[in-house]
Design a protein around this motif. Structure first.
Motif, short mmCIF file in Angstrom:
data_model
loop_
_atom_site.label_atom_id
_atom_site.label_comp_id
_atom_site.label_asym_id
_atom_site.label_seq_id
_atom_site.Cartn_x
_atom_site.Cartn_y
_atom_site.Cartn_z
N ASN A 1 1.93 -7.21 0.44
CA ASN A 1 1.00 -6.54 0.96
C ASN A 1 0.50 -7.51 2.15
O ASN A 1 -0.20 -8.70 2.40
N ARG B 1 -1.13 -4.03 -6.50
CA ARG B 1 -0.75 -3.36 -5.03
C ARG B 1 -0.20 -4.78 -4.10
O ARG B 1 -0.63 -4.55 -3.18
N ASP C 1 -7.75 -0.88 2.89
CA ASP C 1 -6.85 -1.61 2.00
C ASP C 1 -7.03 -1.52 0.61
O ASP C 1 -6.69 -2.25 -0.16
N THR D 1 -6.53 1.38 -1.13
CA THR D 1 -5.52 2.21 -1.76
C THR D 1 -4.25 2.29 -0.85
O THR D 1 -4.33 1.80 0.23
N ASP D 2 -3.29 2.67 -1.38
CA ASP D 2 -1.95 2.80 -0.60
C ASP D 2 -1.80 4.24 -0.29
O ASP D 2 -0.86 4.65 0.46
#
Length: 524
Positions: free
Chosen positions: A132, A278, A453, A455-456
């Motif tokens: 990420n 994530r 950032d 959540t995707d």
């Protein structure tokens, strides 16, 4: 895997490597060890070293797995454990450091040290690695004037004077980064950079990386040849087949690299592990980062790949003295066949005979002896006479991992103990498209600035009403919906019922709907 850079600025480099002698100094020792290099290899305390390195990323496995992973790599003939330092996992917010759990870099380094192995830290600041934000903290995005991976002052201040200085503290869980600092300042380590930067500083070695490192292509003149990323497989993406690279081909590439004067080779990955939470970065990359690596996602030896490479490493090590001290001579034995011979004044001699024909087996004559070479293979002769290994001949055990249901208990529990107190970490993320819209705005928005950032998911919704005046209602033809870009994923609803879905990277999609869907009009 980091991207390359052509600038000599340290801030534009994808990843800076530090070779650390963690096996040679105890924690917080001030002893200095002589680590240098010449045109052939790294030199440790006056001795040239041929090194096999294995990439194992500490956050991509749980701490309980680390000792087993390191030991299995060592049993496989590995000398060095390599890992990135994941900045965004360690500095969660400015000056808020974390070195616990899967990010306990200190503990990971100590495990490598206790195994008697060397360590390569790829300290970044940018790591890519299908991680990420490439390992850069998202909060840095909001520091005014920051331009990532450049010599902009905010970027330099944060990574040089922030994380990479504050985290060098000589106590507690900052030890590993302090060790990296000590490696440079006390000459216990040698830095090099990814990848093939053609104007590196004199004190820095630029390296080769890719699926296949061209053994004929010079990297740095007057510097040793390192291969920082030999990919035994590839990362997995949703909707795609499982990547696989045959062990014979991996072994061929390694043998060719050392045949042509290489002295340090690193597998990316040797154990890929898992993208927890994530941490996955990149288009549709799965939580599994298995990479078809010699050690699979669960920490088990992937055979025959692990065993085949172990035999390869043993064979290459038999040639170490001749490879690093002998004068190389290359001879043609045919249109696609050649031998490289390394022989020194003491009489040590090693030879690599290669058949680059990928379809036809060949028989060649070397020093009045015939040698049979399978297609696309290298034979290793540690004494210039006897073949101890051929890359195309697998003699190691083959095994298949089969998942079967079973009753498991945690290591801290027994059948007589109550498991009610067992703690599980659960990651939940709201998809955010099935309820009411979070906000309404005409036009596109920036994902990072909108979601911070957290959540995707960033869903765009739109709708249109098709009434009975449309021509296809009158002539009975089936309508086609064409969407020029679907972003990463798209769902199509007709009359509030899901009718079609698509995924991919922004490509055009078209959907054909029967008129029966539209008997009462069409609302997308």
């Amino acid at each position: 895997m980091p991207f390359s850079s052509s600038s000599s600025s340290a801030y534009l480099v994808s990843s800076l490597f530090l070779f650390l002698l963690l096996s040679l100094f105890p924690p917080f020792s001030s002893a200095a060890y002589n680590v240098s290099y010449d045109t052939r290899s790294l030199i440790i305390d006056g001795h040239r070293k041929l090194l096999i390195s294995a990439a194992i990323h500490y956050p991509r496995s749980v701490p309980a797995m680390w000792p087993g992973l390191v030991q299995l790599a060592k049993q496989g003939g590995v000398d060095v454990i390599e890992t990135y330092v994941f900045w965004n996992g360690h500095e969660l917010s400015p000056d808020n450091y974390y070195f616990g759990g899967r990010y306990d870099l200190l503990n990971f380094c100590k495990i490598v040290q206790e195994a008697g192995m060397y360590m390569i830290l790829r300290i970044g600041p940018f790591v890519a690695a299908e991680w990420n934000f490439g390992g850069v903290p998202v909060w840095l995005h909001y520091v005014p004037g920051t331009v990532f991976r450049t010599d902009s002052e905010p970027f330099k201040v944060e990574n040089e004077y922030g994380f990479y200085e504050s985290a060098y503290g000589e106590g507690g869980k900052r030890y590993a980064l302090w060790a990296a600092n000590m490696a440079v300042s006390q000459n216990t380590g040698v830095p090099w950079i990814m990848c093939q930067q053609f104007d590196p500083p004199d004190t820095v070695i630029d390296t080769c990386n890719s699926f296949y490192c061209d053994p004929f292509k010079p990297i740095s003149p007057h510097k040793p040849k390192f291969w920082t990323e030999n990919w035994p497989g590839w990362f997995k993406t949703f909707g795609a087949s499982d990547p696989h690279r045959p062990p014979e081909d991996v072994a061929f590439s390694v043998a060719r690299f050392f045949q042509k004067g290489g002295s340090l080779q690193n597998y990316y990955m040797y154990h890929g592990g898992t993208n927890f939470g994530r941490t996955s970065g990149g288009p549709f990359i799965t939580t599994s980062y298995d990479y078809d690596a010699p050690i699979d996602e669960y920490g088990l030896a992937r055979c025959p790949k692990w065993g085949h490479l172990k035999e390869l490493h043993t064979s290459i090590k038999l040639c170490e003295h001749a490879l690093l001290n002998g004068e190389p001579i290359s001879l043609s034995l045919g249109p696609s066949q050649e031998v490289d011979v390394y022989e020194d004044s003491s009489g040590a001699c090693a030879a690599f005979i290669a058949n680059m024909d990928d379809k036809n087996d060949k028989t060649v004559v070397f020093r009045n002896t015939s040698y049979y070479l399978p297609a696309w293979s290298v034979s290793i002769l540690p004494d210039c006479k006897n073949v101890v290994f051929n890359t195309a001949k697998i003699g190691s055990q083959t095994s298949v991992v089969e998942m079967i249901p079973t009753d498991l208990l945690p290591s801290s529990a027994s059948p007589s103990k109550d498991l009610k107190g067992l703690q599980w970490n659960v990651f939940k993320e709201k998809a955010g498209m099935w309820g009411d819209a979070d906000f309404i705005k005409n036009g596109l928005v920036d994902h990072i600035n909108t979601t911070k950032d957290t959540t995707d998911y960033l869903w765009y919704t739109t709708s249109l009403l098709v009434d009975e005046t449309e021509e296809f209602f009158r002539n009975g033809t089936n309508p086609v919906l064409v969407v020029e870009s679907k972003g990463h994923a798209m769902h199509v609803f007709i009359n509030q019922k899901l009718q079609a879905s698509a995924s991919g990277n922004g490509t055009v999609s078209s959907f054909k709907f029967k008129n029966s869907y539209l008997s009462q009009g069409w609302e997308e």
